[in-house]
Design an enzyme around this catalytic site. Structure first.
Site, short mmCIF file in Angstrom:
data_model
loop_
_atom_site.label_atom_id
_atom_site.label_comp_id
_atom_site.label_asym_id
_atom_site.label_seq_id
_atom_site.Cartn_x
_atom_site.Cartn_y
_atom_site.Cartn_z
N SER A 181 68.75 40.38 34.71
CA SER A 181 67.64 40.02 33.82
C SER A 181 66.83 41.25 33.43
CB SER A 181 66.74 39.05 34.57
OG SER A 181 65.51 38.88 33.91
N TYR A 207 61.94 36.02 42.89
CA TYR A 207 63.06 35.78 41.97
C TYR A 207 63.51 37.10 41.33
CZ TYR A 207 65.19 35.29 37.42
OH TYR A 207 66.01 35.49 36.34
N LYS A 251 67.17 39.71 41.65
CA LYS A 251 68.01 40.32 40.61
C LYS A 251 68.13 41.83 40.87
CE LYS A 251 69.00 36.61 38.44
NZ LYS A 251 70.34 36.06 38.61
C1 UD1 Z 1 60.23 34.25 32.28
C2 UD1 Z 1 60.12 34.84 33.64
C3 UD1 Z 1 61.27 35.80 33.87
C4 UD1 Z 1 62.57 35.07 33.73
C5 UD1 Z 1 62.64 34.38 32.37
C6 UD1 Z 1 63.84 33.49 32.32
C7 UD1 Z 1 57.74 34.89 34.19
C8 UD1 Z 1 56.54 35.74 34.34
N1 UD1 Z 1 58.83 35.52 33.77
O1 UD1 Z 1 60.16 35.30 31.33
O2 UD1 Z 1 61.19 36.37 35.15
O3 UD1 Z 1 63.66 35.96 33.85
O4 UD1 Z 1 61.47 33.58 32.16
O5 UD1 Z 1 63.98 32.92 31.06
O6 UD1 Z 1 57.71 33.70 34.45
N2 UD1 Z 1 54.47 31.28 26.74
C9 UD1 Z 1 53.38 30.60 26.25
N3 UD1 Z 1 53.22 29.28 26.57
C10 UD1 Z 1 54.13 28.61 27.37
C11 UD1 Z 1 55.25 29.32 27.85
C12 UD1 Z 1 55.37 30.66 27.53
O7 UD1 Z 1 52.55 31.16 25.54
O8 UD1 Z 1 53.92 27.41 27.62
C13 UD1 Z 1 54.63 32.71 26.38
C14 UD1 Z 1 54.61 33.61 27.60
O9 UD1 Z 1 53.29 34.02 27.89
C15 UD1 Z 1 55.50 34.76 27.13
C16 UD1 Z 1 56.51 34.10 26.18
O10 UD1 Z 1 55.92 32.85 25.82
O11 UD1 Z 1 54.75 35.67 26.40
C17 UD1 Z 1 57.85 33.86 26.82
O12 UD1 Z 1 57.64 33.17 28.04
P1 UD1 Z 1 58.84 32.61 28.93
O13 UD1 Z 1 59.74 31.79 28.10
O14 UD1 Z 1 58.24 31.98 30.13
O15 UD1 Z 1 59.67 33.90 29.33
P2 UD1 Z 1 59.20 35.25 30.08
O16 UD1 Z 1 57.81 35.17 30.55
O17 UD1 Z 1 59.56 36.39 29.21
#
Ligand code: UD1
Length: 342
Positions: A129, A154, A158
């Site tokens: 990842s 987690y 990795k």
């Molecule tokens: C997350 C995990 C990462 C993992 C990946 C798997 C965290 C901090 N990181 O990454 O370790 O490998 O998922 O797919 O959990 N967002 C919102 N509202 C929401 C959900 C997300 O605004 O309800 C935003 C988040 O702040 C982020 C973006 O969307 O900026 C992507 O979020 P997400 O899909 O959770 O992925 P990552 O945080 O990049």
């Protein structure tokens, strides 16, 4: 009839695993899946069969059980390569249950590596990842960018997983290993028969968007618009899961055809394009025709401000490039969400 090349896919009924099984079968490979169904359903096999016309071989057991792993390989020594997806992946849960995460993710990998050495199956592809880069100092991130201290157990599994592979590759020159660092996989197969099925409330952005649009969730919370990015929301590299799946087939073929340059190689799998949360919402609204109910709230602790891939190494060495856009991915995710309601 010539015998088909057999590939083992652990975690093959999961989200990325199932899409990869489809791509492998469509390229003529025989696939055998091991999955303990802890985060997926047996029905995925029917769906894979509906898409490809072939039902993959399937065994349900836990890879942390060394005896079962050994027994499996004693019966399947004709396997030519394996892709190891099976792992626990919920960041928050890993903070609460670190021992379970280290146990699940690392002992399963060690059992597999021991077994492939014993049965002379050298080719191993690992599901890693972009979380290993943490908050990068320089963008886009290349494979040589520094690995940062993990912010969750987690993420650490990795990193440690990659370290185990590096040490194993040094000591055992017969092993041929590839680690694939995924950026943010999203979307679903075109058939809308397989896709991401989050357990309970989704933590990832895209399933939360589609569940909100279909009425399962009231509104999406956008975590922060005060980051140092053009629109203030976080930036990620969202990659269509079908593009990602295709990269696995290429990685497997690189190993089987002995085209790898070193016995431990690492590749970034992303599009190379950074997309903000607000842009992702805009893309969803455009392709679905749905207005999304969302609210900007404060930052989510532990979020990285921005990360996107330098994909040149994967482009040049693997000869792989993401073909599908964020719009394609959002449309497929939306069609998948709608199919679940039927
Ligand atoms: C997350 C995990 C990462 C993992 C990946 C798997 C965290 C901090 N990181 O990454 O370790 O490998 O998922 O797919 O959990 N967002 C919102 N509202 C929401 C959900 C997300 O605004 O309800 C935003 C988040 O702040 C982020 C973006 O969307 O900026 C992507 O979020 P997400 O899909 O959770 O992925 P990552 O945080 O990049």
């Amino acid at each position: 009839m010539s015998k088909k090349t057999k590939i083992l896919v652990t975690g093959g009924t999961g989200y990325i695993g199932s899409h990869t099984v489809v791509e492998l079968q469509e390229k003529g490979y025989d696939v055998v899946i091991i999955d303990n169904l802890s985060n997926s359903g047996i029905g995925v096999l029917d769906r894979i069969e509906k898409i490809t016309g072939i039902r993959p071989e399937f065994e349900c057991f836990d890879l942390t059980d060394a005896g079962k792993v050994e027994n499996f390989f004693s019966r399947h020594s004709d396997i030519k390569a394996l892709i190891h997806f099976a792992a626990s992946k919920a960041v928050g849960e890993s903070v609460d249950l670190p021992l379970l995460y280290y146990q699940n993710n690392l002992s399963s990998m060690l059992n597999l590596l021991q077994a492939i050495r014993k049965y002379n199956i050298p080719n191993f592809v690992f599901s890693s990842s972009c979380t290993v880069y943490g908050e990068p100092d320089k963008l886009p991130v290349t494979e040589a960018s520094p690995v940062k201290p993990a912010t969750s157990p987690y993420g650490n599994t990795k990193q440690i997983g990659e370290e185990i592979l590096r040490d194993a590759a040094k000591a055992h020159s017969e092993l041929q290993l590839i680690s694939l660092r995924y950026f943010n996989p999203i979307g679903a197969h075109d058939s809308a028969l397989i896709g991401e099925l989050p357990n309970g409330v989704p933590l990832n952005l895209v399933p939360f968007i589609t569940q909100t649009a279909i009425g399962i969730r009231e509104k999406l919370l956008v975590f922060g618009n005060d980051y140092s990015t053009p629109d203030g929301s976080c930036i990620r590299d969202y990659i269509h899961v079908v593009d990602l799946a295709k990269a696995h087939v290429i990685a497997i073929e690189r190993l089987i055809n002995k085209q790898n340059k070193h016995n431990m190689e690492t590749f970034n799998l992303g599009t190379g394009k950074g997309v903000s949360v607000l842009e992702a919402i805009e893309s969803f609204e455009k392709v679905s025709g749905q207005k999304l109910n969302y609210e900007i709230v404060s930052r989510r602790p532990g979020d990285v401000e921005q990360v996107y891939a330098d994909t040149r190494f994967a482009n040049d060495e693997l000869g792989w490039k993401a073909q599908l856009s964020i719009d394609d991915a959002m449309l497929s995710a939306w069609r998948w969400e709608q199919s679940l309601k039927k």
